[in-house]
Design a protein around this motif. Structure first.
Motif, PDB file in Angstrom:
ATOM      1  N   LEU A 252       0.805  -1.220   0.000  1.00  0.00           N
ATOM      2  CA  LEU A 252       0.000   0.000   0.000  1.00  0.00           C
ATOM      3  C   LEU A 252       0.842   1.277   0.000  1.00  0.00           C
ATOM      4  O   LEU A 252       0.557   2.198  -0.781  1.00  0.00           O
ATOM      5  N   PRO A 253       1.903   1.390   0.842  1.00  0.00           N
ATOM      6  CA  PRO A 253       2.725   2.602   0.766  1.00  0.00           C
ATOM      7  C   PRO A 253       3.340   2.812  -0.610  1.00  0.00           C
ATOM      8  O   PRO A 253       3.433   3.944  -1.093  1.00  0.00           O
ATOM      9  N   LEU A 254       3.768   1.723  -1.256  1.00  0.00           N
ATOM     10  CA  LEU A 254       4.349   1.829  -2.590  1.00  0.00           C
ATOM     11  C   LEU A 254       3.313   2.313  -3.599  1.00  0.00           C
ATOM     12  O   LEU A 254       3.617   3.123  -4.485  1.00  0.00           O
ATOM     13  N   LEU A 255       2.085   1.836  -3.455  1.00  0.00           N
ATOM     14  CA  LEU A 255       1.011   2.269  -4.344  1.00  0.00           C
ATOM     15  C   LEU A 255       0.799   3.775  -4.246  1.00  0.00           C
ATOM     16  O   LEU A 255       0.711   4.479  -5.269  1.00  0.00           O
ATOM     17  N   PHE A 256       0.739   4.300  -3.029  1.00  0.00           N
ATOM     18  CA  PHE A 256       0.549   5.737  -2.840  1.00  0.00           C
ATOM     19  C   PHE A 256       1.766   6.527  -3.329  1.00  0.00           C
ATOM     20  O   PHE A 256       1.619   7.613  -3.889  1.00  0.00           O
ATOM     21  N   MET A 257       2.959   5.991  -3.104  1.00  0.00           N
ATOM     22  CA  MET A 257       4.170   6.702  -3.495  1.00  0.00           C
ATOM     23  C   MET A 257       4.279   6.823  -5.006  1.00  0.00           C
ATOM     24  O   MET A 257       4.552   7.906  -5.542  1.00  0.00           O
ATOM     25  N   ILE A 258       4.072   5.719  -5.726  1.00  0.00           N
ATOM     26  CA  ILE A 258       4.160   5.739  -7.186  1.00  0.00           C
ATOM     27  C   ILE A 258       3.102   6.665  -7.774  1.00  0.00           C
ATOM     28  O   ILE A 258       3.376   7.461  -8.695  1.00  0.00           O
ATOM     29  N   THR A 259       1.888   6.605  -7.234  1.00  0.00           N
ATOM     30  CA  THR A 259       0.829   7.495  -7.707  1.00  0.00           C
ATOM     31  C   THR A 259       1.192   8.945  -7.442  1.00  0.00           C
ATOM     32  O   THR A 259       0.964   9.826  -8.280  1.00  0.00           O
ATOM     33  N   GLY A 260       1.773   9.210  -6.280  1.00  0.00           N
ATOM     34  CA  GLY A 260       2.175  10.569  -5.947  1.00  0.00           C
ATOM     35  C   GLY A 260       3.279  11.106  -6.835  1.00  0.00           C
ATOM     36  O   GLY A 260       3.265  12.277  -7.219  1.00  0.00           O
ATOM     37  N   VAL A 261       4.255  10.262  -7.159  1.00  0.00           N
ATOM     38  CA  VAL A 261       5.340  10.683  -8.056  1.00  0.00           C
ATOM     39  C   VAL A 261       4.769  11.098  -9.405  1.00  0.00           C
ATOM     40  O   VAL A 261       5.145  12.131  -9.975  1.00  0.00           O
ATOM     41  N   ALA A 262       3.867  10.284  -9.922  1.00  0.00           N
ATOM     42  CA  ALA A 262       3.239  10.616 -11.200  1.00  0.00           C
ATOM     43  C   ALA A 262       2.451  11.918 -11.106  1.00  0.00           C
ATOM     44  O   ALA A 262       2.468  12.745 -12.029  1.00  0.00           O
ATOM     45  N   THR A 263       1.777  12.122  -9.967  1.00  0.00           N
ATOM     46  CA  THR A 263       0.991  13.343  -9.780  1.00  0.00           C
ATOM     47  C   THR A 263       1.879  14.571  -9.773  1.00  0.00           C
ATOM     48  O   THR A 263       1.491  15.634 -10.278  1.00  0.00           O
ATOM     49  N   LEU A 264       3.085  14.464  -9.212  1.00  0.00           N
ATOM     50  CA  LEU A 264       4.016  15.589  -9.189  1.00  0.00           C
ATOM     51  C   LEU A 264       4.385  16.041 -10.602  1.00  0.00           C
ATOM     52  O   LEU A 264       4.653  17.223 -10.834  1.00  0.00           O
ATOM     53  N   PHE A 265       4.422  15.107 -11.527  1.00  0.00           N
ATOM     54  CA  PHE A 265       4.697  15.460 -12.926  1.00  0.00           C
ATOM     55  C   PHE A 265       3.452  15.999 -13.623  1.00  0.00           C
ATOM     56  O   PHE A 265       3.536  16.900 -14.460  1.00  0.00           O
ATOM     57  N   VAL A 266       2.299  15.450 -13.260  1.00  0.00           N
ATOM     58  CA  VAL A 266       1.057  15.823 -13.937  1.00  0.00           C
ATOM     59  C   VAL A 266       0.623  17.244 -13.594  1.00  0.00           C
ATOM     60  O   VAL A 266       0.212  18.009 -14.469  1.00  0.00           O
ATOM     61  N   MET A 267       0.731  17.636 -12.327  1.00  0.00           N
ATOM     62  CA  MET A 267       0.160  18.905 -11.881  1.00  0.00           C
ATOM     63  C   MET A 267       0.800  20.138 -12.505  1.00  0.00           C
ATOM     64  O   MET A 267       0.089  21.045 -12.943  1.00  0.00           O
ATOM     65  N   PRO A 268       2.132  20.241 -12.586  1.00  0.00           N
ATOM     66  CA  PRO A 268       2.695  21.407 -13.287  1.00  0.00           C
ATOM     67  C   PRO A 268       2.286  21.458 -14.760  1.00  0.00           C
ATOM     68  O   PRO A 268       2.062  22.545 -15.315  1.00  0.00           O
ATOM     69  N   ILE A 269       2.185  20.290 -15.385  1.00  0.00           N
ATOM     70  CA  ILE A 269       1.752  20.253 -16.784  1.00  0.00           C
ATOM     71  C   ILE A 269       0.322  20.748 -16.901  1.00  0.00           C
ATOM     72  O   ILE A 269      -0.015  21.555 -17.783  1.00  0.00           O
ATOM     73  N   ALA A 270      -0.539  20.277 -15.988  1.00  0.00           N
ATOM     74  CA  ALA A 270      -1.931  20.725 -15.989  1.00  0.00           C
ATOM     75  C   ALA A 270      -2.027  22.218 -15.738  1.00  0.00           C
ATOM     76  O   ALA A 270      -2.857  22.919 -16.333  1.00  0.00           O
ATOM     77  N   GLY A 271      -1.163  22.749 -14.857  1.00  0.00           N
ATOM     78  CA  GLY A 271      -1.153  24.177 -14.583  1.00  0.00           C
ATOM     79  C   GLY A 271      -0.766  24.998 -15.807  1.00  0.00           C
ATOM     80  O   GLY A 271      -1.384  26.019 -16.115  1.00  0.00           O
ATOM     81  N   ARG A 272       0.265  24.545 -16.509  1.00  0.00           N
ATOM     82  CA  ARG A 272       0.690  25.257 -17.717  1.00  0.00           C
ATOM     83  C   ARG A 272      -0.374  25.179 -18.807  1.00  0.00           C
ATOM     84  O   ARG A 272      -0.646  26.167 -19.504  1.00  0.00           O
ATOM     85  N   LEU A 273      -0.976  24.011 -18.970  1.00  0.00           N
ATOM     86  CA  LEU A 273      -2.049  23.873 -19.958  1.00  0.00           C
ATOM     87  C   LEU A 273      -3.224  24.778 -19.615  1.00  0.00           C
ATOM     88  O   LEU A 273      -3.853  25.382 -20.496  1.00  0.00           O
ATOM     89  N   SER A 274      -3.498  24.902 -18.317  1.00  0.00           N
ATOM     90  CA  SER A 274      -4.606  25.746 -17.882  1.00  0.00           C
ATOM     91  C   SER A 274      -4.371  27.210 -18.212  1.00  0.00           C
ATOM     92  O   SER A 274      -5.319  27.955 -18.485  1.00  0.00           O
ATOM     93  N   ASP A 275      -3.097  27.637 -18.195  1.00  0.00           N
ATOM     94  CA  ASP A 275      -2.765  29.025 -18.526  1.00  0.00           C
ATOM     95  C   ASP A 275      -2.697  29.262 -20.033  1.00  0.00           C
ATOM     96  O   ASP A 275      -2.792  30.411 -20.483  1.00  0.00           O
ATOM     97  N   ARG A 276      -2.513  28.199 -20.822  1.00  0.00           N
ATOM     98  CA  ARG A 276      -2.269  28.362 -22.255  1.00  0.00           C
ATOM     99  C   ARG A 276      -3.472  28.039 -23.131  1.00  0.00           C
ATOM    100  O   ARG A 276      -3.529  28.467 -24.285  1.00  0.00           O
ATOM    101  N   MET A 277      -4.418  27.260 -22.615  1.00  0.00           N
ATOM    102  CA  MET A 277      -5.562  26.875 -23.430  1.00  0.00           C
ATOM    103  C   MET A 277      -6.858  27.216 -22.698  1.00  0.00           C
ATOM    104  O   MET A 277      -6.840  27.678 -21.553  1.00  0.00           O
ATOM    105  N   ASP A 278      -7.973  27.017 -23.359  1.00  0.00           N
ATOM    106  CA  ASP A 278      -9.267  27.294 -22.746  1.00  0.00           C
ATOM    107  C   ASP A 278      -9.452  26.395 -21.528  1.00  0.00           C
ATOM    108  O   ASP A 278      -9.385  25.167 -21.623  1.00  0.00           O
ATOM    109  N   LYS A 279      -9.679  27.018 -20.373  1.00  0.00           N
ATOM    110  CA  LYS A 279      -9.740  26.271 -19.118  1.00  0.00           C
ATOM    111  C   LYS A 279     -10.924  25.317 -19.075  1.00  0.00           C
ATOM    112  O   LYS A 279     -10.827  24.215 -18.527  1.00  0.00           O
ATOM    113  N   PHE A 280     -12.049  25.720 -19.634  1.00  0.00           N
ATOM    114  CA  PHE A 280     -13.207  24.827 -19.595  1.00  0.00           C
ATOM    115  C   PHE A 280     -12.986  23.598 -20.465  1.00  0.00           C
ATOM    116  O   PHE A 280     -13.396  22.494 -20.099  1.00  0.00           O
ATOM    117  N   ARG A 281     -12.376  23.772 -21.618  1.00  0.00           N
ATOM    118  CA  ARG A 281     -12.105  22.615 -22.481  1.00  0.00           C
ATOM    119  C   ARG A 281     -11.208  21.609 -21.770  1.00  0.00           C
ATOM    120  O   ARG A 281     -11.426  20.394 -21.854  1.00  0.00           O
TER     121      ARG A 281
END
Length: 423
Positions: A252-281
């Motif tokens: 279980l700790p490994l499951l949360f850790m791997i998911t969290g590592v992936a989330t750390l990469f996803v969130m900045p990308i989502a933030g940049r996309l949110s600033d560059r494209m239509d937020k609702f889309r």
């Protein structure tokens, strides 16, 4: 060449401090999910009772947000943040000393009364110091506290829980939070520009004026709907993984850790996309993607741990991909003089809606004994589908409000003196 808004050194400091603050608050809340199976077994409580433990935090946080909304714009935001963060630390400490079910519920209520307001104060600070074209990236960085809690906090917390009991993660959070509180006191400058805009004679009148505005109510409704789905799934995540998917307590700790590592990469990308494209889309695409994964996941049976990790990564990508643009849009709804009150009410309704969702899910999900599979978790998935479709409509309305109030071409506003422009 089109002007580009960049961050000042002080803004970078603010982002780091708020992200660290969010890390501890999110970790305190998120750690309840992986500890769920342990707590239900050690205290001999049913899913409905554990749902109440989660709801106790949410309901008290919601009540606190409503009670403080009228005062949120009448004080220095730094002082408010330090006051409520100190109360949050005391509440988390009390959780570590709660050895019975009633005491644990009481401790979660105390923690929620203070912790539930911290997010709204942070959002008000972000809206004060960052323009709309920066906020997607700011939200992405702040939400990294969520990923960091999974990468570092939750696995370490579970490891400590396996060694010294379920209480130890709460003591760990207290230690980290005390250091962050000292950093806030030293580095964060007073935030008082909003005080010059205050005209209401009393906090209660200010609260009423905020609630009466139709555009604000649309933002409140959208945020409440966004909270329902996550709160329905989250409390029983670890119990479902262990009892239905046959993930072991050591995996279980490994499951949360791997998911969290992936989330750390996803969130900045989502933030940049949110600033560059239509937020609702971006929100709409991420929501539909998330629903496909959730429906599949909630109907799942035993699978290899690597497959469960992969699905969790996809699910978190969908959740973060919709939360960042949605939150960014909602922060653009209130006027400067109402931001503190708006964010407090918004956070309050979010918590209350989440508390209702967690309690409702506890009535749907059943378990014959402490080691049998959870039943009716798939029903929760289908309910989330219906709620998300309604949320799509509400976020579309928020998007229309924001476009009318501030044209997309606007890079700065008079309310954002710290914005720095570079060609």
């Amino acid at each position: 060449m089109k002007d580009k808004v960049i961050f000042s050194p002080y803004q970078y400091t603010i982002i780091a401090l708020l992200a660290l603050t969010q890390f501890t608050v999110v970790l305190d809340f998120m750690v309840m999910s992986p500890l769920g199976d342990v707590l239900m077994k050690s205290m001999h409580i049913a899913p409905a009772q554990f749902g109440l433990v989660v709801s106790a935090y949410a309901f008290s946080a919601g009540l606190s947000g409503l009670l403080t909304a009228g005062f949120a714009d009448r004080f220095d935001r730094k002082k408010l943040l330090l006051f409520f963060y100190g109360g949050f630390i005391l509440g988390t400490l009390s959780c570590g000393f709660a050895h019975t079910y009633p005491l644990l519920v009481a401790a979660r209520i105390i923690t929620g009364l203070f912790g539930g307001v911290i997010g709204s104060i942070s959002m008000a600070i972000v809206a004060d110091l960052f323009v709309i074209t920066q906020r997607g990236r700011v939200m992405g960085y702040m939400q990294m506290g969520f990923g960091a809690s999974q990468v570092l906090g939750i696995p370490i917390g579970l490891y400590l829980a396996n060694l010294w009991g379920w209480e130890s993660p709460f003591f760990m959070i207290v230690g980290i939070a005390l250091i962050i509180m000292l950093m806030l006191a030293v580095k964060l400058q007073p935030i008082t520009a909003h005080l010059a805009w205050q005209h209401d004679k009393s906090a209660f009148i200010h609260l009423l004026h905020t609630i009466r505005k139709k555009n604000y109510r649309i933002g409140f409704a959208a945020t409440a709907l966004l909270s329902l789905g996550g709160f329905m799934m989250m409390p029983f995540g670890s119990a479902f993984a262990i009892n239905n998917l046959h993930i072991t307590s050591h995996q279980l700790p490994l499951l949360f850790m791997i998911t969290g590592v992936a989330t750390l990469f996803v969130m900045p990308i989502a933030g940049r996309l949110s600033d560059r494209m239509d937020k609702f889309r971006l929100f709409a695409f991420s929501s539909l993607f998330m629903l496909i994964v959730i429906v599949y996941y909630t109907h799942l049976g035993p699978h290899p741990v690597w497959y469960i990790m992969f699905l969790n990564i996809l699910m978190m990508a969908g959740i973060m991909g919709r939360m960042i643009p949605a939150t960014t849009l909602v922060t653009a709804v209130p006027e400067m003089q109402d931001r503190g009150a708006f964010m407090s009410i918004n956070s309050s309704l979010q918590q209350i809606a989440g508390g209702i969702a967690a309690a409702f899910a506890g009535l749907i999900v059943v378990q014959k004994d402490e080691f049998s599979p959870l039943q009716h978790y798939d029903i929760v998935g289908w309910i989330i589908v219906g709620i998300t479709m309604i949320a799509l409509v509400m976020i579309f309305r928020v998007n229309q409000l924001v476009k009318v109030a501030a044209p997309p071409s606007a890079a700065t506003t008079p309310d954002d003196p710290l914005a720095v422009k570079a060609s």
